[in-house]
Write a protein that holds these residues in place. Structure first.
Motif, mmCIF file in Angstrom:
data_model
loop_
_atom_site.group_PDB
_atom_site.id
_atom_site.type_symbol
_atom_site.label_atom_id
_atom_site.label_comp_id
_atom_site.label_asym_id
_atom_site.label_seq_id
_atom_site.Cartn_x
_atom_site.Cartn_y
_atom_site.Cartn_z
ATOM 1 N N ASP A 240 0.730 -1.157 -0.102
ATOM 2 C CA ASP A 240 0.044 -0.138 0.031
ATOM 3 C C ASP A 240 1.083 1.178 -0.061
ATOM 4 O O ASP A 240 0.659 2.331 -0.838
ATOM 5 C CB ASP A 240 -1.106 -0.004 1.202
ATOM 6 C CG ASP A 240 -0.166 -0.316 2.422
ATOM 7 O OD1 ASP A 240 0.796 -0.651 2.587
ATOM 8 O OD2 ASP A 240 -0.797 0.231 3.537
ATOM 9 N N PHE A 243 2.227 1.612 -3.381
ATOM 10 C CA PHE A 243 1.203 2.021 -4.467
ATOM 11 C C PHE A 243 1.037 3.760 -4.243
ATOM 12 O O PHE A 243 1.070 4.754 -5.218
ATOM 13 C CB PHE A 243 -0.226 1.383 -4.232
ATOM 14 C CG PHE A 243 -0.051 0.159 -4.517
ATOM 15 C CD1 PHE A 243 0.495 -0.452 -5.584
ATOM 16 C CD2 PHE A 243 -0.724 -0.707 -3.863
ATOM 17 C CE1 PHE A 243 0.493 -1.776 -6.008
ATOM 18 C CE2 PHE A 243 -0.990 -2.139 -4.247
ATOM 19 C CZ PHE A 243 -0.174 -2.499 -5.064
ATOM 20 N N ARG A 244 1.113 4.224 -3.041
ATOM 21 C CA ARG A 244 1.078 5.641 -2.911
ATOM 22 C C ARG A 244 1.955 6.336 -3.304
ATOM 23 O O ARG A 244 2.126 7.547 -3.822
ATOM 24 C CB ARG A 244 0.726 5.787 -1.472
ATOM 25 C CG ARG A 244 -0.636 5.548 -0.708
ATOM 26 C CD ARG A 244 -1.040 5.953 0.663
ATOM 27 N NE ARG A 244 -0.033 5.704 1.708
ATOM 28 C CZ ARG A 244 0.003 4.530 2.623
ATOM 29 N NH1 ARG A 244 -1.139 3.690 2.336
ATOM 30 N NH2 ARG A 244 0.986 4.358 3.479
ATOM 31 N N ARG A 266 -5.052 6.553 1.414
ATOM 32 C CA ARG A 266 -4.842 5.351 2.087
ATOM 33 C C ARG A 266 -5.664 4.237 1.986
ATOM 34 O O ARG A 266 -5.296 3.346 1.928
ATOM 35 C CB ARG A 266 -4.624 5.919 3.694
ATOM 36 C CG ARG A 266 -3.463 6.942 3.803
ATOM 37 C CD ARG A 266 -2.909 6.888 5.301
ATOM 38 N NE ARG A 266 -3.957 7.119 6.203
ATOM 39 C CZ ARG A 266 -4.499 8.282 6.572
ATOM 40 N NH1 ARG A 266 -3.910 9.403 6.243
ATOM 41 N NH2 ARG A 266 -5.563 8.476 7.470
ATOM 42 N N ARG A 267 -6.988 4.441 1.654
ATOM 43 C CA ARG A 267 -8.035 3.537 1.818
ATOM 44 C C ARG A 267 -7.854 2.819 0.423
ATOM 45 O O ARG A 267 -7.944 1.644 0.240
ATOM 46 C CB ARG A 267 -9.177 4.132 1.914
ATOM 47 C CG ARG A 267 -9.719 4.231 3.413
ATOM 48 C CD ARG A 267 -10.932 5.066 3.663
ATOM 49 N NE ARG A 267 -11.499 5.090 5.114
ATOM 50 C CZ ARG A 267 -12.564 5.712 5.630
ATOM 51 N NH1 ARG A 267 -13.232 6.140 4.637
ATOM 52 N NH2 ARG A 267 -12.625 5.627 6.729
ATOM 53 N N TRP A 268 -7.461 3.812 -0.663
ATOM 54 C CA TRP A 268 -7.627 3.309 -2.141
ATOM 55 C C TRP A 268 -6.041 2.405 -2.049
ATOM 56 O O TRP A 268 -6.705 1.408 -2.730
ATOM 57 C CB TRP A 268 -7.274 4.376 -2.877
ATOM 58 C CG TRP A 268 -6.851 4.165 -4.307
ATOM 59 C CD1 TRP A 268 -7.797 3.941 -5.439
ATOM 60 C CD2 TRP A 268 -5.515 4.316 -4.874
ATOM 61 N NE1 TRP A 268 -6.943 3.642 -6.466
ATOM 62 C CE2 TRP A 268 -5.605 3.743 -6.170
ATOM 63 C CE3 TRP A 268 -4.228 4.585 -4.354
ATOM 64 C CZ2 TRP A 268 -4.281 3.852 -6.935
ATOM 65 C CZ3 TRP A 268 -3.269 4.416 -5.241
ATOM 66 C CH2 TRP A 268 -3.134 4.310 -6.495
ATOM 67 N N SER A 269 -5.000 2.911 -1.517
ATOM 68 C CA SER A 269 -4.030 1.896 -1.890
ATOM 69 C C SER A 269 -3.997 0.657 -0.669
ATOM 70 O O SER A 269 -3.403 -0.163 -1.325
ATOM 71 C CB SER A 269 -2.713 2.652 -1.192
ATOM 72 O OG SER A 269 -2.969 3.038 0.370
ATOM 73 N N ARG A 270 -4.772 0.523 0.146
ATOM 74 C CA ARG A 270 -4.943 -0.600 1.036
ATOM 75 C C ARG A 270 -6.085 -1.461 0.192
ATOM 76 O O ARG A 270 -5.761 -2.714 0.430
ATOM 77 C CB ARG A 270 -5.689 -0.190 2.277
ATOM 78 C CG ARG A 270 -5.834 -1.544 3.344
ATOM 79 C CD ARG A 270 -4.870 -2.247 3.569
ATOM 80 N NE ARG A 270 -3.502 -1.589 4.180
ATOM 81 C CZ ARG A 270 -3.292 -1.860 5.334
ATOM 82 N NH1 ARG A 270 -4.095 -2.473 6.030
ATOM 83 N NH2 ARG A 270 -2.159 -1.412 5.790
ATOM 84 N N GLN A 273 -3.931 -3.164 -2.142
ATOM 85 C CA GLN A 273 -2.980 -4.145 -1.580
ATOM 86 C C GLN A 273 -3.686 -5.606 -1.481
ATOM 87 O O GLN A 273 -3.211 -6.588 -1.660
ATOM 88 C CB GLN A 273 -2.446 -3.530 -0.142
ATOM 89 C CG GLN A 273 -1.567 -4.670 0.281
ATOM 90 C CD GLN A 273 -1.051 -4.053 1.680
ATOM 91 O OE1 GLN A 273 -1.655 -3.283 2.484
ATOM 92 N NE2 GLN A 273 0.172 -4.556 1.961
ATOM 93 N N TRP A 274 -5.021 -5.386 -1.040
ATOM 94 C CA TRP A 274 -5.978 -6.524 -0.720
ATOM 95 C C TRP A 274 -6.227 -7.285 -2.168
ATOM 96 O O TRP A 274 -6.277 -8.527 -2.086
ATOM 97 C CB TRP A 274 -7.268 -6.112 -0.120
ATOM 98 C CG TRP A 274 -7.246 -6.181 1.205
ATOM 99 C CD1 TRP A 274 -6.908 -5.023 2.188
ATOM 100 C CD2 TRP A 274 -7.364 -7.381 2.268
ATOM 101 N NE1 TRP A 274 -7.035 -5.459 3.588
ATOM 102 C CE2 TRP A 274 -7.029 -6.937 3.341
ATOM 103 C CE3 TRP A 274 -7.147 -8.830 1.987
ATOM 104 C CZ2 TRP A 274 -7.125 -7.717 4.518
ATOM 105 C CZ3 TRP A 274 -7.162 -9.517 3.059
ATOM 106 C CH2 TRP A 274 -6.935 -9.141 4.515
#
Length: 306
Positions: A240, A243-244, A266-270, A273-274
């Motif tokens: 994550d 990605f950011r 942060r939510r987008w990158s997480r 990651q999932w």
């Protein structure tokens, strides 16, 4: 490609110059915050004790909390990295190549290893030595370690920085005990992040990254060095954050270490990651990092003993 003579100029302001051991003010918080923090500590210690045999005095209750980490694959990838994927042998000798400021080396020592570090960066060595750690300065070859003298050799995000990666792996194999393990972690050019961000992918990191690998080329390098590959996989640890950072480079042509991104980003990158973790579950080698565990090649050992 920078020469060996000039490559040091690329590290004048590198992140390993930061002393991560400086005490930062802690948020006191209320009872709920303190309980959450206590549970997180117990969960992490319990997981490391259960899976890797960490000698940190984990109680039965702590180990019970550690079972919860098995349900959190993103957290699990970070804890696996902390142990460097190795079953801990109390008092056994471990060498970390490219120890930087010594953060990971301190973790190894707390887990039970007799840990030593090695780095080429004099500023990083100065910071790590100030922590009371055993640090060697210079390249691995310059240390002239005795053969078969370490139970484990680990190296995280170093092999991509060296001019002769096969030579580094060969020397690691020489100093490794016959039952020892070598762990190499490096960026994966076959990752989803590289496919997504292309030339803006953070892990390209020119001019510091001299050689980049996928699973095929990393295995080939290990075999050329006379090592036996025991395990080779990719992981989503810290994907994550990568990605950011890559998105920053894509939009502004640079990334500032330590920058605080928005909650939405942060939510987008997480979420990405999932999604990458799901790709790994169906057998696609798309994790941002490669993790390889090697041992001395049995055939080479028999040949040398004749």
């Amino acid at each position: 490609m920078p020469t060996k003579k000039d490559i040091g100029k690329a590290y004048l302001n590198y992140y390993t110059h930061e002393d991560e051991n400086i005490q930062k003010p802690k948020k006191r918080g209320g009872v709920v915050r303190r309980l959450k923090r206590a549970f997180s500590v117990a969960r992490n210690k319990g997981y490391l004790a259960l899976k890797y045999g960490a000698v940190n005095g984990a109680s039965s209750l702590t180990k019970l909390a550690g079972l919860y980490a098995y349900l959190q694959p993103i957290l699990k990838s970070t804890l696996d990295f902390d142990a460097m994927y190795l079953r801990i042998r109390s008092g056994a000798k471990l060498l970390e190549i490219g120890c930087g400021s010594g953060r990971q080396l301190e973790i190894f020592r707390k887990l039970g290893w007799q840990a030593e570090g090695l780095d080429l960066d004099p500023k990083a060595v100065e910071i790590a030595s100030a922590r009371g750690l055993t640090i060697h300065f210079g390249s691995l070859e310059e240390q002239h370690f005795l053969g078969r003298s370490f139970d484990a050799v680990v190296s995280s995000h170093v092999i991509e920085h060296v001019h002769d990666p096969v030579g580094l792996l060969r020397e690691c194999g020489r100093i490794l005990k016959l039952d020892g393990k070598l762990v190499i972690i490096t960026p994966n050019t076959s990752s989803w992040g590289h496919m997504w961000f292309r030339s803006h992918w953070l892990a390209l990191d020119p001019p510091r990254h001299l050689h980049l690998f996928n699973s095929i080329s990393l295995r080939r390098a290990a075999e050329e060095a006379g090592l036996k590959v025991l395990r080779l996989t990719s992981t989503v640890r810290d994907a994550d954050g990568l990605f950011r950072a890559s998105r920053d480079i894509q939009r502004t042509k640079r990334h500032v270490w330590g920058i605080r991104h928005s909650l939405g980003l942060r939510r987008w990158s997480r979420a990405l990651q999932w999604a990458e973790w799901l790709l790994l579950q169906v057998g696609l080698d798309r994790g941002e990092e490669l993790m390889m565990i090697c041992g001395p090649n049995d055939e080479n050992i028999r040949h040398c003993s004749r």
